[in-house]
Scaffold this motif. Structure first.
Motif, PDB file in Angstrom:
ATOM      1  N   ILE A   1       0.842  -1.200   0.000  1.00  0.00           N
ATOM      2  CA  ILE A   1       0.000   0.000   0.000  1.00  0.00           C
ATOM      3  C   ILE A   1       0.876   1.248   0.000  1.00  0.00           C
ATOM      4  N   TYR A   2       1.930   1.229   0.807  1.00  0.00           N
ATOM      5  CA  TYR A   2       2.802   2.403   0.891  1.00  0.00           C
ATOM      6  C   TYR A   2       3.610   2.588  -0.398  1.00  0.00           C
ATOM      7  N   LEU A   3       4.082   1.502  -0.976  1.00  0.00           N
ATOM      8  CA  LEU A   3       4.791   1.602  -2.259  1.00  0.00           C
ATOM      9  C   LEU A   3       3.876   2.185  -3.336  1.00  0.00           C
ATOM     10  N   ASN A   4       2.617   1.768  -3.318  1.00  0.00           N
ATOM     11  CA  ASN A   4       1.654   2.296  -4.276  1.00  0.00           C
ATOM     12  C   ASN A   4       1.398   3.786  -4.050  1.00  0.00           C
ATOM     13  N   LYS A   5       1.360   4.198  -2.781  1.00  0.00           N
ATOM     14  CA  LYS A   5       1.191   5.625  -2.464  1.00  0.00           C
ATOM     15  C   LYS A   5       2.355   6.453  -3.012  1.00  0.00           C
ATOM     16  N   LYS A   6       3.516   5.802  -3.129  1.00  0.00           N
ATOM     17  CA  LYS A   6       4.686   6.490  -3.684  1.00  0.00           C
ATOM     18  C   LYS A   6       4.670   6.501  -5.212  1.00  0.00           C
ATOM     19  N   GLY A   7       3.618   5.889  -5.802  1.00  0.00           N
ATOM     20  CA  GLY A   7       3.411   5.990  -7.236  1.00  0.00           C
ATOM     21  C   GLY A   7       3.728   4.749  -8.047  1.00  0.00           C
ATOM     22  N   ILE A  52      -5.426 -11.392   2.195  1.00  0.00           N
ATOM     23  CA  ILE A  52      -5.685 -10.820   0.867  1.00  0.00           C
ATOM     24  C   ILE A  52      -7.086 -10.191   0.814  1.00  0.00           C
ATOM     25  N   LYS A  53      -8.043 -10.837   1.462  1.00  0.00           N
ATOM     26  CA  LYS A  53      -9.405 -10.277   1.523  1.00  0.00           C
ATOM     27  C   LYS A  53      -9.370  -8.885   2.154  1.00  0.00           C
ATOM     28  N   TYR A  54      -8.590  -8.743   3.222  1.00  0.00           N
ATOM     29  CA  TYR A  54      -8.453  -7.438   3.882  1.00  0.00           C
ATOM     30  C   TYR A  54      -7.749  -6.433   2.967  1.00  0.00           C
ATOM     31  N   ALA A  55      -6.652  -6.869   2.343  1.00  0.00           N
ATOM     32  CA  ALA A  55      -5.832  -5.956   1.533  1.00  0.00           C
ATOM     33  C   ALA A  55      -6.584  -5.438   0.310  1.00  0.00           C
ATOM     34  N   ARG A  56      -7.515  -6.241  -0.205  1.00  0.00           N
ATOM     35  CA  ARG A  56      -8.187  -5.876  -1.459  1.00  0.00           C
ATOM     36  C   ARG A  56      -9.025  -4.600  -1.354  1.00  0.00           C
ATOM     37  N   GLN A  57      -9.370  -4.201  -0.139  1.00  0.00           N
ATOM     38  CA  GLN A  57     -10.144  -2.959   0.006  1.00  0.00           C
ATOM     39  C   GLN A  57      -9.314  -1.740  -0.432  1.00  0.00           C
ATOM     40  N   PHE A  58      -7.985  -1.905  -0.527  1.00  0.00           N
ATOM     41  CA  PHE A  58      -7.107  -0.798  -0.894  1.00  0.00           C
ATOM     42  C   PHE A  58      -6.721  -0.830  -2.377  1.00  0.00           C
ATOM     43  N   GLU A  59      -7.248  -1.792  -3.136  1.00  0.00           N
ATOM     44  CA  GLU A  59      -6.851  -1.942  -4.538  1.00  0.00           C
ATOM     45  C   GLU A  59      -7.226  -0.723  -5.375  1.00  0.00           C
ATOM     46  N   ASN A  60      -6.413  -0.476  -6.390  1.00  0.00           N
ATOM     47  CA  ASN A  60      -6.734   0.527  -7.404  1.00  0.00           C
ATOM     48  C   ASN A  60      -6.099   0.062  -8.717  1.00  0.00           C
ATOM     49  N   LYS A 119      -3.357   0.553  -9.974  1.00  0.00           N
ATOM     50  CA  LYS A 119      -1.921   0.252  -9.868  1.00  0.00           C
ATOM     51  C   LYS A 119      -1.591  -0.488  -8.570  1.00  0.00           C
ATOM     52  N   LEU A 120      -2.579  -1.121  -7.980  1.00  0.00           N
ATOM     53  CA  LEU A 120      -2.370  -1.907  -6.753  1.00  0.00           C
ATOM     54  C   LEU A 120      -3.330  -3.090  -6.763  1.00  0.00           C
ATOM     55  N   HIS A 121      -2.743  -4.298  -6.806  1.00  0.00           N
ATOM     56  CA  HIS A 121      -3.558  -5.516  -6.883  1.00  0.00           C
ATOM     57  C   HIS A 121      -3.048  -6.559  -5.894  1.00  0.00           C
ATOM     58  N   PHE A 122      -3.971  -7.346  -5.371  1.00  0.00           N
ATOM     59  CA  PHE A 122      -3.624  -8.397  -4.413  1.00  0.00           C
ATOM     60  C   PHE A 122      -4.212  -9.729  -4.872  1.00  0.00           C
ATOM     61  N   LEU A 123      -3.400 -10.786  -4.735  1.00  0.00           N
ATOM     62  CA  LEU A 123      -3.816 -12.119  -5.173  1.00  0.00           C
ATOM     63  C   LEU A 123      -3.393 -13.175  -4.149  1.00  0.00           C
ATOM     64  N   VAL A 124      -4.245 -14.175  -3.955  1.00  0.00           N
ATOM     65  CA  VAL A 124      -3.856 -15.347  -3.163  1.00  0.00           C
ATOM     66  C   VAL A 124      -2.941 -16.200  -4.036  1.00  0.00           C
ATOM     67  N   HIS A 125      -1.711 -16.402  -3.591  1.00  0.00           N
ATOM     68  CA  HIS A 125      -0.748 -17.145  -4.410  1.00  0.00           C
ATOM     69  C   HIS A 125       0.369 -17.696  -3.531  1.00  0.00           C
ATOM     70  N   ASP A 126       0.810 -18.903  -3.838  1.00  0.00           N
ATOM     71  CA  ASP A 126       1.916 -19.579  -3.144  1.00  0.00           C
ATOM     72  C   ASP A 126       3.232 -19.143  -3.787  1.00  0.00           C
ATOM     73  N   MET A 127       4.137 -18.597  -2.983  1.00  0.00           N
ATOM     74  CA  MET A 127       5.407 -18.071  -3.511  1.00  0.00           C
ATOM     75  C   MET A 127       6.247 -19.136  -4.224  1.00  0.00           C
ATOM     76  N   ARG A 128       5.966 -20.405  -3.972  1.00  0.00           N
ATOM     77  CA  ARG A 128       6.751 -21.478  -4.619  1.00  0.00           C
ATOM     78  C   ARG A 128       6.297 -21.740  -6.051  1.00  0.00           C
ATOM     79  N   LYS A 129       5.126 -21.198  -6.406  1.00  0.00           N
ATOM     80  CA  LYS A 129       4.565 -21.478  -7.740  1.00  0.00           C
ATOM     81  C   LYS A 129       4.809 -20.307  -8.684  1.00  0.00           C
TER      82      LYS A 129
END
Length: 243
Positions: A58-64, A77-85, A87-97
């Motif tokens: 969120i803060y990186l996105n605020k910086k543009g 991710i459900k919580y974070a998605r309220q801040f989407e725009n 240039k800011l997106h959130f996804l449920v994803h396993d870092m190993r994939k």
């Protein structure tokens, strides 16, 4: 397949109660220093790996910047998605994939969001996916604790009282892992969780990153980007590029 400790614990509401005092000012201070050091172009695409509720994203996105946050926890991710725009997106994803390929300018794995897996091969495979998502001149930032200092100052037992819950926490080092057991009672039900994080040294990271085709360019020991000093630094922050 049996679910791992992090799939249970990070998706639990109690995880967020226990760590509710995580410092947003500290996170923003770190991001300010990182972006000043890296000086990324304004249109840079960034991937926040294991983003949690998205405070860094969120803060990186605020910086543009154009930021994508990924995390295994559906609740985070459900919580974070309220801040989407746009240039800011959130996804449920396993870092190993595998995720996007040759797409991001910067990938960040912050606040000891690594070391969760059982084998070195799993960790190397995760690092390989981080590498593949980066452009040819992309940068990977890993922010881990300084294992040596953590072990030296390990407080084996403590109780944290938050929101009317007494969290009983014990920490031990077993088979190269720092194991934190979290036991508590809420509404007459007993809960037992644990965190199992590999006690990786600088040498471990150097070896694994090399296997993954990455090379460490610079290491820092704090969020103010002081040089890494093995006995005393609080953090191990690695700035890496493709080999």
């Amino acid at each position: 397949m049996q679910r791992k400790w992090f799939q249970y614990w990070f998706n639990s509401p109690y995880y967020h109660i226990l760590y509710q005092q995580r410092n947003h000012a500290e996170a923003e201070f770190f991001i300010d220093n990182l972006t000043k050091f890296l000086n990324p172009p304004a249109d840079s695409k960034m991937l926040d790996i294991a983003c949690g509720k998205g405070r860094h994203s969120i803060y990186l996105n605020k910086k543009g910047f154009d930021v994508t946050g990924i995390d295994l926890s559906e609740q985070s991710i459900k919580y974070a998605r309220q801040f989407e725009n746009n240039k800011l997106h959130f996804l449920v994803h396993d870092m190993r994939k595998l995720f996007y390929i040759n797409y991001f300018d910067i990938a960040l794995n912050l606040f000891t969001s690594f070391g969760y897996f059982e084998t070195e091969k799993e960790h190397v495979n995760a690092l390989k996916t981080f590498r593949k998502c980066l452009k040819a001149d992309g940068v990977l930032i890993i922010d881990y604790f300084n294992t040596e200092k953590i072990i030296r100052n390990l407080n084996s037992c403590e109780v944290k009282s938050l929101d009317g819950i007494n969290f009983n926490i014990t920490k031990n080092v077993v088979d190269g892992k720092i194991i934190k057991k979290i036991n508590f009672e809420d509404q007459q039900k007993v809960y037992n969780f644990e965190e199992r994080v590999q006690a990786f040294s600088v040498e471990d990271f150097t070896r694994m990153l090399t296997k993954a085709g990455l090379v460490i360019q610079k290491s820092f020991g704090s969020y103010s980007l002081e040089d890494f000093e093995l006995p005393e630094s609080d953090r191990l922050i690695l700035i890496c590029k493709k080999a």
